[in-house]
Design an enzyme around this catalytic site. Sequence first.
Site, PDB file in Angstrom:
ATOM      1  N   GLU A 192       0.838  -1.207   0.000  1.00  0.00           N
ATOM      2  CA  GLU A 192       0.000   0.000   0.000  1.00  0.00           C
ATOM      3  C   GLU A 192       0.874   1.259   0.000  1.00  0.00           C
ATOM      4  OE1 GLU A 192      -3.299  -0.295   2.815  1.00  0.00           O
ATOM      5  OE2 GLU A 192      -4.136  -1.951   1.658  1.00  0.00           O
ATOM      6  N   GLU A 310      -4.811  -8.688  -0.911  1.00  0.00           N
ATOM      7  CA  GLU A 310      -5.647  -8.443   0.273  1.00  0.00           C
ATOM      8  C   GLU A 310      -7.093  -8.323  -0.175  1.00  0.00           C
ATOM      9  OE1 GLU A 310      -4.494  -5.484   3.214  1.00  0.00           O
ATOM     10  OE2 GLU A 310      -2.370  -5.905   2.835  1.00  0.00           O
TER      11      GLU A 310
HETATM   12  O1  AHR Z   1      -5.271  -6.274   6.542  1.00  0.00           O
HETATM   13  C1  AHR Z   1      -5.236  -5.168   7.373  1.00  0.00           C
HETATM   14  C2  AHR Z   1      -4.574  -3.972   6.709  1.00  0.00           C
HETATM   15  O2  AHR Z   1      -5.343  -3.556   5.628  1.00  0.00           O
HETATM   16  C3  AHR Z   1      -3.226  -4.222   6.106  1.00  0.00           C
HETATM   17  O3  AHR Z   1      -2.207  -4.125   7.046  1.00  0.00           O
HETATM   18  C4  AHR Z   1      -3.111  -3.117   5.099  1.00  0.00           C
HETATM   19  O4  AHR Z   1      -2.292  -3.464   4.018  1.00  0.00           O
HETATM   20  C5  AHR Z   1      -4.551  -2.869   4.687  1.00  0.00           C
HETATM   21  O5  AHR Z   1      -4.874  -1.546   4.687  1.00  0.00           O
END
Ligand code: AHR
Length: 506
Positions: A192, A310
Amino acid sequence: MKKYFLFLLSLICSTAYSQNAIVLNADQGQEIISKHIYGHFSEHLGRCIYGGFYVGEGNTKIPNTQGVRNDVVEALKKLKVPNLRWPGGCFADTYHWKDGVGPKAKRPTIVNTWWGGVTEDNSFGTHDFLNMCELIGAEPYLSANVGSGTVQEVSEWIQYTNFDGVSPMSNWRKENGREKPWNVTYWGVGNEAWGCGGNMTAEYYANIYRQYATFMNGKLFRIASGANSADYHWTEVLMRDIPHWMLEGVALHHYSVIDWNKKGSATNFSEEQYFQTMKRALMMEELIVKHTTIMDKYDPAKKVALVVDEWGGWYDVEPNTNPGFLYQQNTMRDAILAGATLNIFNNHSDRVRMANLAQTVNVLQAVLLTNEEKLLLTPTYHVMEMYNVHQDATLIPLNLKTNQFAMGNDKLPAVSASASRDKNGVMHISLVNIDLKSTQEITLDVRGAKYNSISGRILTSQKIQDYNSFEAPEKIKPAAFKQVSLNGNVIKATLPAHSVVVLELK
Ligand code: AHR
């Protein structure tokens, strides 16, 4: 008489007839559904690592192997977890791997600034994670620190984990007890970068990526930190500005959250909230199509993979738990979300070749929850287990005509589906009835192959809000699916409201 009429009417209203139809060309299909689509994610966040995966070797009654819970390893082996991402997430861009190797008593402590401000003692480090992956049978996916680390740090980590010859880092690895390298293939170049990984612009990050990737040597699969949901500009810049010889994957993060300021309870939610969660989950289709269109422009041969590293549902934390720990229960809603999302990934396996559900244990849409020595399998676990038949199978293209699941003026498809043929010629079809209330009758026309037998498994529950608790850990679990028939090349199935079904044809 009136009673009988009302009963008939309610039956008609709760069963959606005739509109759902699938045509499958069983002898066609070229794409392999990469097993890596079924990957998981483990961050130093809340009770994911500490208490989830790892209880330490010392003062614990919980059976473990070098501090890693045996029950967790066994459950994940059954799931056939293909890869596991670590150490974050946002945590990754604060993580200095050298803090987590060598004698545990001498490791420095740091503050986990992203997740609860707790002290991190670094007792779970590189050896612990990579050895644990070997126990599970999963390939490690290491997320390197770009936000607050250095190029040298990353290149030395690669030397430490992968180099077989004589070098300062490989010698240090051997001193720390590991003779042979682990040969880690998957490396994330930051996380991110548009947010917790450094608040960079796409243009700036593309240059940073080029610099880091230059010093990430060996036979690696390097994954660029990707877009936040519908940030198409991010993907455009990465695909345009990074030479493709130094780029194997581009990430994408997308969470099914109704409203970041008002996420709602994981268990106590309304029908409207269910609908909105599913709307957000099904947006994955549009995201993949649009990010893929951009990638196709720069990479028509589809060399670079889209890695959804994610994804999952994100709700309010459970009452009386640390807000920074992201601990949430997991209901039948999450099972539907998982089934529908995995169908989307399968159907786009030409470009989506890796994905990671967030996160494995005790965090967000977890497949496992622990409470001291207790462990439970969530409804999402069961979906991932039912779907693992698709791993490395050939995607069978299908044409789906579905009813709609309406709420107010808004509509979603009622049925989601994907199909594959494994190396023994067995076909699996995964079907999700997203509709909260209506049973869906579906007809499947199988062309190009002849099958003699059909069987199936179903995951459903009385209420969409149902979940497995430590008091009733098996409230939701897969059962044999009987409401299906095979007649020649025609399958007829009756999918109960909010259910996930996997059919097997031999
Ligand atoms: O999964 C939780 C968080 O969500 C992670 O650390 C981040 O990459 C995302 O914003």
